[in-house]
Design an enzyme around this catalytic site. Sequence first.
Site, PDB file in Angstrom:
ATOM      1  N   HIS A   1      44.108 -23.551   7.445  1.00 32.59           N
ATOM      2  CA  HIS A   1      43.491 -23.824   6.146  1.00 32.59           C
ATOM      3  C   HIS A   1      44.530 -24.173   5.090  1.00 32.59           C
ATOM      4  CE1 HIS A   1      40.424 -22.841   2.915  1.00 32.59           C
ATOM      5  NE2 HIS A   1      41.551 -22.612   2.238  1.00 32.59           N
ATOM      6  N   GLU A   2      45.563 -23.341   4.986  1.00 33.87           N
ATOM      7  CA  GLU A   2      46.560 -23.562   3.933  1.00 33.87           C
ATOM      8  C   GLU A   2      47.345 -24.847   4.151  1.00 33.87           C
ATOM      9  OE1 GLU A   2      46.097 -21.999   1.442  1.00 33.87           O
ATOM     10  OE2 GLU A   2      45.199 -20.113   2.075  1.00 33.87           O
TER      11      GLU A   2
ATOM     12  N   HIS B   1      45.590 -27.788   2.736  1.00 34.68           N
ATOM     13  CA  HIS B   1      45.890 -28.028   1.318  1.00 34.68           C
ATOM     14  C   HIS B   1      47.258 -28.691   1.153  1.00 34.68           C
ATOM     15  CE1 HIS B   1      42.451 -25.992  -0.380  1.00 34.68           C
ATOM     16  NE2 HIS B   1      42.712 -24.892   0.305  1.00 34.68           N
TER      17      HIS B   1
END
Length: 326
Positions: free
Chosen positions: A242-243, A246
């Site tokens: 997920h990170e 980003h």
Amino acid sequence: MGLRPNLLTRRTAGVATSTLALLLSTAAVGVVPAASAFSAAPAGVCAEPADAHADARVAKGGHAKLDPNHLTAKQVREREADLATAQRERANFRTGAVAPLATVTIPVVVHVIQENSTRAGGNIPDSLINQQISVLNQAYAGSTGGAATAFSFQLTKINRVTNASWYPIVQGSSAERSMKTSLRTGGKNTLNMYLGELSDGLLGWATFPKRTLDKMDGVVVLNESLPGGTATNYNQGDTGTHEIGHWLNLYHTFQGGCSGSGDSVSDTPAEASPAYECPTGRDTCSTAGKDPITNFMDYTYDSCMYQFTAGQASRMLTAWNAYRAA
């Protein structure tokens, strides 16, 4: 939508599956100036502000000091204008002999931040880090059921640092800045991942790409969220997935709610708010498509996440060629 059977193929032996509800939330990301700010800069100079940084996932009972990665519509417009500017700059820089990249291997430097030499003090084994890299490669290759992206990950170094003043890692603190300024290595194409106990019950945070290299660039991930860790329901490695999304310029799937441009990706259905746990069939917007609860950029359990979309894959590669390609 139900879970894909092949979701389990990337989950390595020894990963816990017992229940503990950890929630997710957001924190700061690098916000860029509006398009008008560029026109105000001197000729040939691109104005770019200091990074405010990062997305965050929040554990149950925890809290982010602020919620800056839930971007406003204005902030999204500014980021999208900056991406367009970065694309123009790179197009002007390239010659006929230099083409945009179609596949990318990302070198990864992992900084293990420890209070002491014990597991409780942050000294996680190399095996968890190696499993995390495997999870990333399977997720970004599409082998868990989503679209294949251009990206693969190669672990180049594990850097272990014992420093009690950096432990736990406190989001937005002077200690975090000191840690990253001291430790970050490589160019804009190098992923620096910082592992440790985190403040405020957070699971992780990340910076968005910028046109100039910032020492704060990278991702911070709860050490026990790695595959085989103790962060139940979030210990299969997808906080990292997920990170890094980003870091590669993806927004949350619920960015913008049910109106506007949302997450700026056309094939992720609109979603009014973050989804937690694994609420199959959730549908919070009247537009076509149920909520993308299985997308890596939502807030569901790791066991519920398995995919990026083709649109997200395209957006990440576009941003890579604009911001991070050498």
